[in-house]
Write an enzyme that holds these catalytic residues in place. Structure first.
Site, short mmCIF file in Angstrom:
data_model
loop_
_atom_site.label_atom_id
_atom_site.label_comp_id
_atom_site.label_asym_id
_atom_site.label_seq_id
_atom_site.Cartn_x
_atom_site.Cartn_y
_atom_site.Cartn_z
N CYS A 1 0.86 -1.10 -0.01
CA CYS A 1 0.00 0.03 -0.11
C CYS A 1 0.84 1.30 0.12
CB CYS A 1 -0.87 -0.10 0.96
SG CYS A 1 -0.08 -0.40 2.77
N SER B 1 -5.41 1.06 9.82
CA SER B 1 -6.23 0.07 8.83
C SER B 1 -5.17 -0.61 8.14
CB SER B 1 -7.02 1.14 7.85
OG SER B 1 -6.22 2.12 7.39
N HIS C 1 -2.87 6.61 4.76
CA HIS C 1 -1.48 6.72 5.07
C HIS C 1 -1.09 8.09 4.34
CE1 HIS C 1 -1.12 2.66 6.36
NE2 HIS C 1 -0.72 1.90 5.32
#
Ligand SMILES: NC(=O)c1ccc[n+]([C@@H]2O[C@H](COP(=O)([O-])OP(=O)(O)OC[C@H]3O[C@@H](n4cnc5c(N)ncnc54)[C@H](OP(=O)(O)O)[C@@H]3O)[C@@H](O)[C@H]2O)c1
EC number: 1.2.1.11
Length: 385
Positions: free
Chosen positions: A180, A210, A293
């Protein structure tokens, strides 16, 4: 296509409803929305037979939202998770599904499987699915660095998977979704790299709960309550207090002093850009943010690139938005990108330590469950059609 905030048809009928999972506003509203009375058009005879592996997890749940938001066509749908979840009922797009325990036989008749059940499940079940003719889009790190497996961000390197299509395929295949943090970083850096060639990149991340799954989100919520109530915080997922704290990413630390998350940024960037020489270094930090993020990215270029040209390039790039309002000190935040498809970029400024417009600093935020995982994987699946 952008995700819509329209009333949604995903609804878990089981007891799986961690409050933390719905944090972030619009996700909460969508989960509680009533299911539509009619079955949506995404159920189509000419669509692939689809399986979602790890459907009860943070990414698995987002898969369903993204599939629905984008009207992904599918002939039928199997929802798979561990034995723990077998029998749970999930309502999706006006139909009720029963979660099945993942087994090798689960892949009979499946065309595309979206995997998000962890590396060990992918390593065991990915090849079993491929043997049965399934095209697997895998969210784990299990196959990312396998030279035979494309590692794809559709806006960045779609050519890496042009040889894999559903129509007329003779056998299955694996396609890996990047980490990610890598996806979010490269969504911002690639348009600039195409223009001026990045020779060195220094990344510092601020990573949300998350990213560690649904249980980590619950832990942050629970610890926050406990600390505010003057109680000792309960540490189950992370070894140290998470609420009102931050710490080096929880990935294992390697013998070179980097942790695995940092090395993913290094290695995956080289593979995705097909550039073994690009220099990348990273420091990954877990911060007590529920979702999405943030990353500070310092770029050094081979050719000069001034700030205004960079801003214009980014404004025209797919899948990103520029939020760079110096006058009001408004730049990207995790909250603003939560549940959004795009990656937001701001703080675009020349690196003062470099001469001749050969460096830029940028700040990037992206919803890593969405573009960093589920959305990217569904975009890959769309490219198969
Ligand atoms: N979270 C992110 O932002 C993110 C981003 C990119 C990639 N990923 C990757 O995606 C994967 C899942 O992450 P997550 O955050 O969604 O984790 P999560 O919330 O903990 O969910 C894990 C899912 O995997 C299922 N599962 C666990 N063991 C299984 C087994 N033996 N057989 C079948 N299903 C099993 C779980 O089912 P039960 O509910 O039945 O246990 C659950 O559905 C990981 O590989 C992660 O690295 C996550």
């Amino acid at each position: 296509m952008q995700a819509t905030a329209s009333a949604h048809c995903l609804h878990l009928l089981s007891s799986f409803t961690p409050a933390a999972f719905t944090a972030g506003g619009s996700a909460c509203r969508r989960r509680n929305a009533a299911a539509p009375a009619t079955v949506r058009m995404a159920l189509r005879e000419d669509g692939p037979a689809l399986a979602v592996v790890g459907v009860t997890g943070a990414v698995g749940q987002e898969f369903l939202r993204v599939l629905s938001d984008r009207d992904f066509p599918y002939r039928n749908l199997r929802l798979l998770a561990s034995r723990r979840s077998a029998g749970r009922r999930i309502e999706f797009e006006g139909r009720e599904y029963v979660v099945e325990e993942l087994r090798e036989e689960s892949f009979a008749g499946v065309d595309v499987a979206l995997f998000s059940a962890g590396g060990s499940v992918s390593r065991e079940m990915g090849p079993a699915a491929v043997e049965r003719g399934v095209v697997v889009v895998d969210n784990s790190s299990a196959f990312r660095m396998d030279p035979g497996v494309p590692l794809v961000i559709p806006e960045v390197n779609p050519d890496a998977m042009t040889h894999i299509r559903l129509a007329g395929r003779a056998k299955g295949a694996l396609i890996a979704n990047p980490n990610c943090s890598t996806i979010i970083c490269l969504m911002a850096a690639t348009p600039l790299h195409r223009h001026a060639k990045v020779v060195r990149m220094v990344v510092s991340t601020y990573q949300a709960a998350s990213g560690a799954g649904a249980a980590a989100m619950e832990e942050l919520e629970e610890q926050t309550r406990e600390v505010l109530d003057g109680k000792q915080p309960t540490c189950k997922i992370f070894k140290q207090q998470y609420a009102f704290n931050l710490f080096s990413h929880n990935a294992p630390v390697l013998s070179n002093g980097y942790n695995e998350e940092e090395m993913k940024l290094v290695k995956e960037t080289r593979k995705i850009w097909n550039d073994k020489d690009v220099k990348v270094t990273a420091t990954c930090i877990r911060v007590p943010v529920m979702r999405a993020h943030a990353e500070s990215v310092n770029l050094q270029f081979e050719k000069p690139l001034d700030e205004e040209t960079a801003r214009q390039i980014l404004k025209g790039a797919a899948g990103v938005v520029v939020i760079d309002d110096r006058a009001s000190n408004h730049f990207p935040t995790p909250l603003e990108v939560s549940n959004k498809d795009h990656v937001a970029i701001g703080r675009i400024r020349p690196d003062l330590s470099q001469e001749g417009n050969l460096g830029l600093d940028i700040f990037v935020c992206g919803d890593q469950i969405r573009k960093g995982a589920a959305l990217n994987a569904v975009q890959i699946a769309e490219m198969l059609l």
